[in-house]
Design an enzyme around this catalytic site. Structure first.
Site, short mmCIF file in Angstrom:
data_model
loop_
_atom_site.label_atom_id
_atom_site.label_comp_id
_atom_site.label_asym_id
_atom_site.label_seq_id
_atom_site.Cartn_x
_atom_site.Cartn_y
_atom_site.Cartn_z
CG HIS A 268 -25.56 -40.45 -15.47
ND1 HIS A 268 -25.86 -41.53 -16.26
CD2 HIS A 268 -26.29 -40.62 -14.33
CE1 HIS A 268 -26.73 -42.31 -15.65
NE2 HIS A 268 -27.00 -41.78 -14.46
NE ARG B 239 -27.02 -48.89 -12.33
CZ ARG B 239 -26.27 -47.98 -12.97
NH1 ARG B 239 -26.82 -46.88 -13.44
NH2 ARG B 239 -24.98 -48.17 -13.17
CE1 TYR C 209 -29.63 -38.87 -11.90
CE2 TYR C 209 -30.72 -40.93 -11.28
CZ TYR C 209 -29.61 -40.25 -11.75
OH TYR C 209 -28.48 -40.95 -12.06
CE1 TYR D 243 -31.10 -45.14 -10.49
CE2 TYR D 243 -29.47 -43.59 -9.65
CZ TYR D 243 -30.05 -44.29 -10.71
OH TYR D 243 -29.55 -44.14 -11.97
CG HIS E 2 -24.48 -44.05 -11.27
ND1 HIS E 2 -25.42 -44.76 -10.55
CD2 HIS E 2 -25.18 -43.34 -12.19
CE1 HIS E 2 -26.61 -44.49 -11.02
NE2 HIS E 2 -26.52 -43.62 -12.01
#
Ligand SMILES: [Fe+2]
Length: 233
Positions: free
Chosen positions: A157, A152, A103, A142, A155
């Site tokens: 959000h 994780r 991110y 990640y 995905h």
């Protein structure tokens, strides 16, 4: 307009305390919640400025000079209310890691490269039937430090506003067949198998664009017993 919202929605969402997801131990309330009646302004007040959603905000692959690296995908679906009716003009926003699982955020120190051509945020307004569509890059898995070797599943959000503030849903969309599902405390904080399945998109060959991008369908139910589970706080 719906002036009451079904209490069954609460059952679809994960418990606030999910000890395997360590952050919830300190975040979750220690006492039973007090259910408050919604106020008229919560139910009827404006939720966002439709005019601020721009035409190309739904395409995360054209926000910079060059194209982002990774697998281009289409993500689309319908936003429904508790009675299976499409929610017209719902505001659908998403944010995600890049193809490497990174991110753009100060606290994200995963040693994977940032992509100068990918910010990882987009939004759109559903049409009159509640249908929405994004073009983006498939995010990478990640590590997140919750426990030894914690990763994780890939995905995206989502935040969705229906007609009122009380119809906001914040959730995560997953990809079918991810091998990390059994090991992810956030995904498994939704203890009902059928409810977990509602967070997983389906591969959509029919709407895949040949020679260009694979497609995934993610329908979102804002309220009611079939609500898409809220992201664990
Ligand atoms: Fe994430």
């Amino acid at each position: 307009m719906t002036l009451t919202y079904p209490i069954e929605s609460l059952k679809a969402h994960p418990a606030r305390l999910s000890p395997d997801y360590r952050s919830t131990i300190k975040r979750s309330p220690q006492k039973p919640l007090v259910i408050m009646r919604h106020t008229l302004s919560e139910l009827t007040g404006p939720v966002y400025g439709h005019e601020t959603v721009r035409e190309h905000d739904h395409d995360l692959t054209i926000q910079h000079k060059g194209e982002p690296l990774g697998e281009r995908i289409i993500v689309h679906g319908h936003v429904f209310d508790e009675d299976d009716r499409g929610v017209p003009n719902a505001l659908v926003e998403l944010w995600q890691a890049n193809a490497c699982g990174r991110y753009i955020h100060a606290v994200d120190q995963h040693p994977a490269p940032l992509d100068p051509n990918f910010t990882g945020a987009g939004r759109t307004q559903a049409d009159s039937q509640g249908y929405y569509k994004f073009v983006t890059i498939k995010p990478g898995a990640y590590p997140w430090g919750n426990h030894h070797n914690a990763w994780r599943p890939a995905h995206i959000h989502f935040s969705v506003f229906g007609h009122a503030f009380v119809s906001r849903l914040v959730t995560q969309m997953y990809f079918p067949g991810d091998p990390l599902f059994p090991f992810d405390p956030i995904f498994n904080s939704v203890t009902d198998e059928k409810a977990r399945a509602r967070m997983i998109s389906s591969f959509d060959l029919e709407n895949t664009k040949p020679e260009w991008a694979l497609c995934y369908r993610f329908n979102i139910v804002l309220r009611g017993k079939n609500a898409t589970p809220m992201e664990t706080k």
